[in-house]
Design a protein around this motif. Structure first.
Motif, PDB file in Angstrom:
ATOM      1  N   LYS A  71      71.016  10.163  26.219  1.00 44.26           N
ATOM      2  CA  LYS A  71      70.851  11.400  26.696  1.00 44.26           C
ATOM      3  C   LYS A  71      69.862  11.189  27.057  1.00 44.26           C
ATOM      4  O   LYS A  71      68.921  12.067  27.543  1.00 44.26           O
ATOM      5  N   VAL A  72      68.893  10.667  26.393  1.00 41.46           N
ATOM      6  CA  VAL A  72      67.246  10.487  26.146  1.00 41.46           C
ATOM      7  C   VAL A  72      66.866   9.598  26.360  1.00 41.46           C
ATOM      8  O   VAL A  72      67.152   8.561  25.330  1.00 41.46           O
ATOM      9  N   ILE A  73      65.423   8.879  26.429  1.00 41.32           N
ATOM     10  CA  ILE A  73      64.656   7.616  26.809  1.00 41.32           C
ATOM     11  C   ILE A  73      63.615   8.211  26.584  1.00 41.32           C
ATOM     12  O   ILE A  73      62.952   8.507  27.876  1.00 41.32           O
ATOM     13  N   SER A  74      63.405   7.779  25.355  1.00 37.27           N
ATOM     14  CA  SER A  74      61.425   7.851  25.195  1.00 37.27           C
ATOM     15  C   SER A  74      60.583   7.520  24.226  1.00 37.27           C
ATOM     16  O   SER A  74      60.689   6.116  24.039  1.00 37.27           O
ATOM     17  N   GLN A  75      59.327   6.943  26.060  1.00 35.31           N
ATOM     18  CA  GLN A  75      58.419   5.744  25.784  1.00 35.31           C
ATOM     19  C   GLN A  75      57.505   5.875  25.123  1.00 35.31           C
ATOM     20  O   GLN A  75      56.898   7.300  25.072  1.00 35.31           O
ATOM     21  N   ILE A  76      56.826   5.820  24.152  1.00 33.02           N
ATOM     22  CA  ILE A  76      55.470   5.675  23.214  1.00 33.02           C
ATOM     23  C   ILE A  76      54.294   4.908  23.739  1.00 33.02           C
ATOM     24  O   ILE A  76      53.866   4.026  23.771  1.00 33.02           O
ATOM     25  N   GLY A  96      61.110  10.394  28.638  1.00 29.27           N
ATOM     26  CA  GLY A  96      60.002  11.210  27.265  1.00 29.27           C
ATOM     27  C   GLY A  96      58.901   9.854  28.058  1.00 29.27           C
ATOM     28  O   GLY A  96      58.790   8.981  27.880  1.00 29.27           O
ATOM     29  N   TYR A  97      57.066  10.380  28.110  1.00 27.96           N
ATOM     30  CA  TYR A  97      56.133   9.510  27.362  1.00 27.96           C
ATOM     31  C   TYR A  97      55.214  10.372  27.524  1.00 27.96           C
ATOM     32  O   TYR A  97      55.270  11.452  26.825  1.00 27.96           O
ATOM     33  N   THR A  98      54.068   9.787  26.832  1.00 31.70           N
ATOM     34  CA  THR A  98      52.942   9.971  25.954  1.00 31.70           C
ATOM     35  C   THR A  98      51.799  10.111  27.065  1.00 31.70           C
ATOM     36  O   THR A  98      50.576   9.587  26.292  1.00 31.70           O
ATOM     37  N   GLN A 305      59.317  14.244  19.354  1.00 38.33           N
ATOM     38  CA  GLN A 305      59.760  15.411  20.211  1.00 38.33           C
ATOM     39  C   GLN A 305      59.874  15.398  21.755  1.00 38.33           C
ATOM     40  O   GLN A 305      61.507  16.250  22.069  1.00 38.33           O
ATOM     41  N   ASN A 306      60.081  14.456  22.605  1.00 36.35           N
ATOM     42  CA  ASN A 306      60.914  13.836  23.520  1.00 36.35           C
ATOM     43  C   ASN A 306      61.847  13.978  23.336  1.00 36.35           C
ATOM     44  O   ASN A 306      63.026  13.623  23.569  1.00 36.35           O
ATOM     45  N   LEU A 307      61.988  13.063  22.266  1.00 30.83           N
ATOM     46  CA  LEU A 307      63.339  12.244  21.731  1.00 30.83           C
ATOM     47  C   LEU A 307      64.176  13.730  21.594  1.00 30.83           C
ATOM     48  O   LEU A 307      65.407  13.468  21.903  1.00 30.83           O
ATOM     49  N   ILE A 308      64.131  14.636  20.411  1.00 31.51           N
ATOM     50  CA  ILE A 308      64.938  15.620  19.071  1.00 31.51           C
ATOM     51  C   ILE A 308      64.964  16.615  20.932  1.00 31.51           C
ATOM     52  O   ILE A 308      66.206  16.660  20.752  1.00 31.51           O
ATOM     53  N   GLY A 310      65.537  15.908  23.942  1.00 34.39           N
ATOM     54  CA  GLY A 310      66.784  15.112  24.499  1.00 34.39           C
ATOM     55  C   GLY A 310      67.726  14.958  24.218  1.00 34.39           C
ATOM     56  O   GLY A 310      68.928  15.338  24.792  1.00 34.39           O
ATOM     57  N   LEU A 311      68.039  15.084  23.117  1.00 32.91           N
ATOM     58  CA  LEU A 311      68.797  15.006  21.811  1.00 32.91           C
ATOM     59  C   LEU A 311      69.817  16.806  21.894  1.00 32.91           C
ATOM     60  O   LEU A 311      70.959  16.903  22.282  1.00 32.91           O
ATOM     61  N   GLU A 312      68.366  17.092  21.766  1.00 28.74           N
ATOM     62  CA  GLU A 312      68.968  19.125  22.345  1.00 28.74           C
ATOM     63  C   GLU A 312      69.364  19.858  23.348  1.00 28.74           C
ATOM     64  O   GLU A 312      69.256  20.561  23.475  1.00 28.74           O
ATOM     65  N   LYS A 313      69.039  18.648  24.478  1.00 26.13           N
ATOM     66  CA  LYS A 313      69.083  19.581  25.760  1.00 26.13           C
ATOM     67  C   LYS A 313      68.259  19.959  26.467  1.00 26.13           C
ATOM     68  O   LYS A 313      68.560  21.284  27.182  1.00 26.13           O
ATOM     69  N   ARG A 314      67.149  19.671  25.648  1.00 24.31           N
ATOM     70  CA  ARG A 314      66.056  21.018  25.827  1.00 24.31           C
ATOM     71  C   ARG A 314      65.173  20.000  26.541  1.00 24.31           C
ATOM     72  O   ARG A 314      65.230  19.011  26.115  1.00 24.31           O
ATOM     73  N   PRO A 315      64.420  20.548  27.739  1.00 29.89           N
ATOM     74  CA  PRO A 315      62.946  19.767  28.356  1.00 29.89           C
ATOM     75  C   PRO A 315      61.738  19.183  27.708  1.00 29.89           C
ATOM     76  O   PRO A 315      61.508  19.547  26.886  1.00 29.89           O
ATOM     77  N   LEU A 316      61.792  17.969  27.707  1.00 28.84           N
ATOM     78  CA  LEU A 316      61.016  17.492  27.251  1.00 28.84           C
ATOM     79  C   LEU A 316      59.632  17.589  27.878  1.00 28.84           C
ATOM     80  O   LEU A 316      59.329  17.955  28.706  1.00 28.84           O
ATOM     81  N   GLU A 317      58.576  17.342  25.982  1.00 36.00           N
ATOM     82  CA  GLU A 317      57.339  18.099  26.287  1.00 36.00           C
ATOM     83  C   GLU A 317      56.852  17.455  27.407  1.00 36.00           C
ATOM     84  O   GLU A 317      56.357  17.641  28.030  1.00 36.00           O
ATOM     85  N   LYS A 318      57.084  16.630  27.298  1.00 38.20           N
ATOM     86  CA  LYS A 318      56.672  15.459  28.484  1.00 38.20           C
ATOM     87  C   LYS A 318      57.381  14.290  29.201  1.00 38.20           C
ATOM     88  O   LYS A 318      57.877  13.403  28.426  1.00 38.20           O
TER      89      LYS A 318
END
Ligand code: GLV
Length: 328
Positions: A71-76, A96-98, A305-308, A310-318
């Motif tokens: 559901k989501v790929i979150s890159q630090i 997601g990214y930072t 937060q981006n990861l979470i 994405g898991l919850e199907k909410r828009p990512l912060e970034k």
């Protein structure tokens, strides 16, 4: 409902990990070094989310190995050249990214590199440490002045702009090259848009702040070094492959340019026997431009937060590819 499963490819700040653990079952890669490709593909099988670093290649094979529930790929990191974003978008997976949180810290560090190389700080330290300092000498360790010098910024994005702002405080003249003219930034900080050749010819310092793409791969090579001042210093805190390392070696060795300061290299890590490491006029540090306590803590929080989200199907912060939300 079973808790979602995520793979986190390295330690991040503990409070960020705790936040993820409240929402998901976390498999954390504990080693300092990245997992091998085979191990990575095994580890991500069936996960709902991945928190990864620029050391992981996230491509179609990776997404296939994870499976359709991903559901989501979150890159630090802010850079994401290791991720096939188009492929993720095709599959409707937000990436997601930072950005933003590391802008000031990275601009500070760019200046640290600029000043350290201009004034030969590391060479001086080595001189003292190895017992060579015997006297004050009018001709020892002569460097380049920063005040009054011309700074050429390649890539007028968030970080490039903050470098420009710092440069004006040092009384530098600022030139920039970007494929898009940034008039709204020119009214905030005095700087002149120029073509690449003018920037190469006129700058005493050239600093790279462009993303790594097909177009910027080896953007700085023999032809560009030949156009620079013999005293000019190149700073790279963007991505290693924006500079052709063999051409850089030739330029430094043959005195076509004055010096280089690199936070990033090609490859990373740079092998210890790389000829660039034998040069006194080439300063290399291990990709640490965003590495302040506060910034890495904030990057950890944002990536978690981006990861979470994405898991919850909410828009990512970034989100790198917000167009995934238009498709659903
Ligand atoms: C680090 O290089 C980053 O892109 O954040």
């Amino acid at each position: 409902m079973p808790r979602p499963r995520v793979f986190v490819t390295r330690h991040i700040f503990p409070e960020a990990l705790d936040a993820i653990r409240k929402k998901a079952q976390v498999d954390l890669w504990e080693d300092e070094l990245p997992p091998s490709r085979a191990t990575l593909l095994e580890k991500i099988k069936g996960v709902d989310g991945v928190l990864c670093l620029l050391t992981e290649v996230v491509d179609a094979e990776f997404m296939d190995a994870a499976g359709p529930q991903l559901k989501v790929i979150s890159q630090i990191a802010v850079g994401h050249n290791n991720i096939d974003v188009a492929e993720a978008t095709r599959r409707g997976i937000p990436v997601g990214y930072t950005p933003d949180v590391l802008t000031q810290t990275t601009a500070d560090f760019t200046f640290a590199l600029l000043m350290a190389s201009a004034r030969r700080v590391v060479e001086g330290h080595e001189f003292v440490r190895t017992g060579k300092w015997r006297t004050w000498h009018p001709l020892h360790f002569l460097g380049q002045d920063i005040y009054g010098a011309t700074l050429g910024i390649v890539g007028m994005g968030r970080i490039g702009f903050e470098v420009a702002r710092r440069a004006t405080g040092f009384g530098m003249k600022v030139l920039y090259y970007d494929s898009i003219r940034k008039r709204e930034l020119e009214v905030q900080v005095p700087m002149s848009p120029v073509d690449m050749d003018t920037l190469l010819h006129e700058s005493d310092f050239i600093t790279l702040h462009t993303a790594l793409t097909k177009e910027t791969h080896h953007l700085m090579s023999d032809a560009q070094f030949a156009k620079m001042k013999k005293t000019a210093i190149l700073i790279n805190a963007a991505r290693g492959p924006v500079v052709d390392p063999k051409a850089l070696y030739r330029a430094l060795k043959e005195g076509k340019i004055g010096g280089a300061a690199l936070d990033v290299t090609e490859p990373e890590p740079i092998p210890v026997d790389d000829p660039l490491l034998k040069l006194d006029n080439c300063l290399i540090v291990p990709h640490i431009a965003s590495a302040s306590v506060a910034t890495r803590r904030e990057m950890s929080r944002l990536a978690a937060q981006n990861l979470i989200n994405g898991l919850e199907k909410r828009p990512l912060e970034k989100c790198v590819n917000p167009e995934v939300y238009e498709k659903t």
